[in-house]
Design a protein around this motif. Structure first.
Motif, mmCIF file in Angstrom:
data_model
loop_
_atom_site.group_PDB
_atom_site.id
_atom_site.type_symbol
_atom_site.label_atom_id
_atom_site.label_comp_id
_atom_site.label_asym_id
_atom_site.label_seq_id
_atom_site.Cartn_x
_atom_site.Cartn_y
_atom_site.Cartn_z
ATOM 1 N N SER A 257 124.766 57.609 94.665
ATOM 2 C CA SER A 257 123.738 57.636 95.716
ATOM 3 C C SER A 257 122.370 58.069 95.221
ATOM 4 C CB SER A 257 124.190 58.561 96.859
ATOM 5 O OG SER A 257 125.358 58.048 97.475
ATOM 6 N N LEU B 174 119.734 55.411 95.500
ATOM 7 C CA LEU B 174 119.341 55.170 96.891
ATOM 8 C C LEU B 174 118.345 56.210 97.374
ATOM 9 C CD1 LEU B 174 122.706 54.189 98.628
ATOM 10 C CD2 LEU B 174 120.772 52.707 98.122
ATOM 11 N N ARG B 175 118.608 57.468 97.037
ATOM 12 C CA ARG B 175 117.683 58.523 97.454
ATOM 13 C C ARG B 175 116.316 58.354 96.794
ATOM 14 N NH1 ARG B 175 122.567 61.615 97.838
ATOM 15 N NH2 ARG B 175 122.655 61.919 95.582
ATOM 16 N N ARG C 218 114.429 55.534 98.781
ATOM 17 C CA ARG C 218 114.393 55.567 100.248
ATOM 18 C C ARG C 218 112.971 55.433 100.779
ATOM 19 N NH1 ARG C 218 117.403 57.362 104.463
ATOM 20 N NH2 ARG C 218 119.034 58.276 103.174
ATOM 21 N N ARG C 219 112.051 56.260 100.225
ATOM 22 C CA ARG C 219 110.693 56.225 100.749
ATOM 23 C C ARG C 219 110.016 54.889 100.436
ATOM 24 N NH1 ARG C 219 109.234 61.175 99.530
ATOM 25 N NH2 ARG C 219 109.795 61.921 101.599
ATOM 26 N N SER D 238 111.546 52.023 100.250
ATOM 27 C CA SER D 238 112.124 51.043 101.175
ATOM 28 C C SER D 238 111.528 51.188 102.568
ATOM 29 C CB SER D 238 113.647 51.216 101.235
ATOM 30 O OG SER D 238 114.236 51.034 99.972
ATOM 31 N N LEU E 219 118.356 49.656 105.361
ATOM 32 C CA LEU E 219 118.021 51.027 105.740
ATOM 33 C C LEU E 219 119.135 51.674 106.554
ATOM 34 C CD1 LEU E 219 114.233 50.612 106.640
ATOM 35 C CD2 LEU E 219 115.195 51.829 104.679
ATOM 36 N N THR F 277 122.383 52.259 104.024
ATOM 37 C CA THR F 277 122.246 53.324 103.031
ATOM 38 C C THR F 277 122.763 54.654 103.576
ATOM 39 O OG1 THR F 277 119.961 53.718 103.781
ATOM 40 C CG2 THR F 277 120.270 52.311 101.846
ATOM 41 N N GLU G 90 125.429 57.138 101.661
ATOM 42 C CA GLU G 90 125.116 58.528 101.368
ATOM 43 C C GLU G 90 126.068 59.488 102.079
ATOM 44 O OE1 GLU G 90 121.046 59.442 102.067
ATOM 45 O OE2 GLU G 90 120.284 57.856 100.771
ATOM 46 N N ASN H 125 124.717 47.350 100.059
ATOM 47 C CA ASN H 125 123.388 47.877 99.764
ATOM 48 C C ASN H 125 122.724 47.141 98.613
ATOM 49 O OD1 ASN H 125 123.328 49.830 101.802
ATOM 50 N ND2 ASN H 125 124.505 51.265 100.568
ATOM 51 N N GLN I 48 113.624 61.633 109.668
ATOM 52 C CA GLN I 48 114.249 60.320 109.542
ATOM 53 C C GLN I 48 115.084 59.982 110.768
ATOM 54 O OE1 GLN I 48 116.228 59.865 105.784
ATOM 55 N NE2 GLN I 48 114.490 60.628 104.627
ATOM 56 N N TRP J 52 109.050 58.013 106.661
ATOM 57 C CA TRP J 52 108.792 58.121 105.222
ATOM 58 C C TRP J 52 107.699 59.124 104.881
ATOM 59 C CZ3 TRP J 52 103.907 57.049 103.482
ATOM 60 C CH2 TRP J 52 103.133 56.117 104.162
#
Length: 676
Positions: free
Chosen positions: A202, A205-206, A209-210, A212, A260, A263, A267, A276, A495, A641
């Motif tokens: 993960s 992905l983290r 994230r912002r 995306s 989005l 994910t 996580e 994903n 979020q 974000w």
């Protein structure tokens, strides 16, 4: 030496440094040479500097009216206002490619400055991927689509900007839409880096994230501004015509929205890993596909450029992207096994999976409808088009189910939800939907499809507002005023509650679409001075035409009075503008008046002398809700974000009981106390 020569040199040097960055990044990572990676990071900044120089050279060429530059001569004239001259920068193919390359380099530079937040093993490959995309655009710009090509015999004046683009919306819609397309490069670069290195937990992905969320926000803004531009400029009373280029912009938005959501499942539960990666790759591929459609000439659209020689190269690039990504994807499939299994369909992850299936179903339907004319031409040698009825019949029901699922999801727990908890959480939304379904026919809304749509919106709005109220009430019961409690919810769980705001905005947008689609009223009339037409309680009185000559253009304006209940509400002035060199393509000046939740839309369709005109009038119910909902979606996206400041423990100290109660509410009510 001309500024255009400086721009060409800057593009060539940028291409050279982009190539160096790719080589240095890969060799630095594979040969364990950190200094090469550091050199690649610095080289990326050099690429950004040269592209800024190239962009500045083109802007100066426009502002100084250097019509020796072919691109400047084709898209501007000495009579254009300076702000439209600036918009001409991205008004054509060459300029839009330069803008894309410039923004990608700026995003890459931002990544360089924030690279310490990303896993170190991914950084070189993220850089290499970004500069690989950059190199493609720079090769196009220095060869087939150079914005700095000079004419052997410069004209005395330029042609000017396309009349459809001579609108304030042009100042912001194209750059934002192109920025949205480009932004999907960042998540794609992280996905490629994760697949190359095999680090598919993960962490990647983290890290993205912002990026995306920012890409999704820009694409959302581009779609909304595109609809606003079509509504204010094209003169057909609508905002979305299922045009192929409109569809192409919608496709990556759909897949990125699905990404989005999924994910969160990876996580939280270590599931949907295959989804994903696939959705990230699909979003970027569809963004390239959208730009290919605009430039290939294979479709007809008011948004597309004429056929150009770079269309096949875009197609080749798209094929390379898909082939390369698919090969990596298949190679890493053994490492993408889910860590846990679904415990129950009635769970939050079950609804997220349903959301993904619905969004991909809509994506496939829109993609099929967009490509069907090309497919029919290739197979039957006959172009068969797909119109709005196809999309409405296929996408409409899927979208209604998606709206309901969007309301159910936050009400369910992770893993499984008991029947008692499910009913306790959905009873309020169900009551609101039932009331809507009963009241609407009583007030005259008898269209079954519209009633179903409004009821779905009422259900989801009720679910979101109920969740907000529960959170605010708990914090208020522990000593916080209601406004403070609401602020703290959004500040602490950005979020999650930003996502609620996005969902609520989408509900408002859906209500606006339903109202304007099912209940639009249109009336056309040929009027002489003093004559009038009535439409939905409004009286439209025509008072003659005004013909005005301006530098580089001629404007014909109809003088119109708007009356209601015996009172004069306003004068309004719909018109047409004819620009020199574009006499056969006038631009409409549409009068749009908003009264409550209705839009009165008045268009000058034709005229005959100073005292006769053909007016086309629309009443679009609930149209303002569409724009209000869009703004709310953007606000929610920004909240999601927006960086969270790191605060000292003393600064964030608050009642332990409040914190515990809020978390228990989230666990008991929705099964999740974490961010969304």
């Amino acid at each position: 030496m001309y500024f255009s020569d400086l721009g060409t040199i800057a593009l060539i040097l940028a291409a050279g440094f982009a190539l160096y960055t790719i080589v240095a990044s890969v060799f630095g990572a594979t040969r364990d040479k950190p200094l090469l990676v550091v050199s690649a990071l610095r080289s990326t900044l050099v690429v950004t500097g040269f592209l800024l120089l190239a962009a500045a050279a083109l802007i100066v060429s426009f502002l100084t009216h250097d019509f020796g530059v072919s691109y400047v001569a084709q898209h501007s004239s000495s009579t254009m206002p300076w702000y439209f001259i600036t918009a001409a920068f991205y008004g054509g193919q060459e300029g839009s490619l330069l803008y894309w390359a410039l923004m990608l380099s700026i995003f890459s530079a931002v990544f360089v400055f924030t690279s310490r937040r990303a896993p170190a093993a991914l950084v070189p490959y993220v850089l290499a991927t970004l500069m690989g995309i950059e190199l493609f655009f720079l090769v196009m710009l220095t060869s087939l689509s150079n914005p700095f090509v000079r004419l052997p015999h410069p004209p005395a004046n330029g042609v000017g900007l396309n009349p459809l683009l001579m609108d304030p919306g042009m100042l912001i819609h194209p750059p934002v839409q192109l920025l949205g397309y480009m932004s999907f490069s960042m998540p794609f670069a992280f996905a490629v880096a994760a697949m190359i290195t095999g680090k598919l937990n993960s962490d990647w992905l983290r890290s993205l994230r912002r990026w995306s969320l920012a890409a999704w926000t820009f694409q959302t803004m581009g779609l909304l501004l595109g609809g606003w531009w079509a509504y204010h400029v094209l003169g057909w009373g609508g905002y979305w015509g299922w045009d192929p280029v409109e569809n192409a912009a919608l496709l990556p938005w759909l897949t990125s929205t699905a990404f989005l959501h999924s994910t969160m499942v990876q996580e939280r539960r270590g599931m949907l890993k295959v989804w994903n990666l696939f959705l990230v790759i699909a979003s970027f591929a569809l963004s390239i596909f959208g730009t290919f459609l605009v430039r290939s000439g294979i479709i007809n659209s008011v948004h597309s450029f004429a056929y150009s020689s770079i269309g096949p190269f875009y197609l080749a690039f798209l094929i390379v992207v898909i082939a390369f990504s698919t090969a990596l994807f298949i190679f890493r499939l053994p490492r993408l096994q889910a860590e846990q299994e679904f415990d129950s369909v009635v769970s939050r992850e079950g609804v997220f999976l349903l959301n993904n299936l619905l969004l991909l179903g809509i994506t496939f339907a829109v993609l099929w409808g967009t490509l069907f004319p090309v497919i029919s031409q290739a197979i039957r040698n006959q172009t068969m088009t797909v119109g709005a009825p196809f999309y409405n019949q296929v996408v409409g029901p899927l979208f209604a189910i998606l709206i309901v699922a969007m309301g159910i999801g936050p009400l369910l727990a992770w893993r499984r939800t008991s029947s008692a908890a499910l009913w306790r959480n959905v009873c309020v939304p169900v009551v609101m939907a039932a009331l809507c379904a009963v009241i609407l026919p009583l007030v005259g809304v008898t269209n079954v499809a519209a009633n179903i749509g409004f009821s779905a919106c009422a259900f989801t709005a009720g679910a979101i507002l109920y969740e907000l109220w529960r959170g605010v009430r708990v914090r208020h019961n522990h000593g916080e005023a209601y406004p403070v409690a609401l602020y703290m919810l959004f500040n602490r769980y950005r979020q999650r509650y930003g996502g609620y705001l996005v969902h609520l905005g989408l509900v408002l947008l859906a209500a606006g679409i339903i109202g304007s689609h099912f209940f639009q009223i249109q009336k056309d009339a040929v009027l002489k001075d003093g004559q009038e037409i009535s439409i939905n309680g409004y009286r439209i009185v025509y008072r003659g035409n005004i013909d005005m000559h301006q530098p580089g253009s001629e404007v014909v304006i109809a003088q119109v009075q708007v009356w209601r209940d015996g009172q004069l509400l306003t004068y309004t002035y719909p018109g047409r503008t004819f620009y020199r060199n574009f006499d056969n393509q006038p631009a409409s000046q549409i009068s749009i008046l908003t009264y409550g939740l209705n839009d009165l839309y008045v268009l000058l369709d034709n005229w005959d002398g100073p005292s006769q005109a053909t007016l086309r009038v629309f009443v679009n119910p609930l149209m303002p809700l569409l724009w209000y909902g869009g703004v709310l979606m953007l606000l929610g996206g920004v909240i999601c974000w927006w960086p969270v400041k790191k605060r000292a423990s003393v600064a964030v100290a608050r009642s332990a009981a409040t914190a515990k109660a809020t978390e228990q509410l989230a666990i008991a009510g929705t099964g999740d106390g974490g961010d969304k």
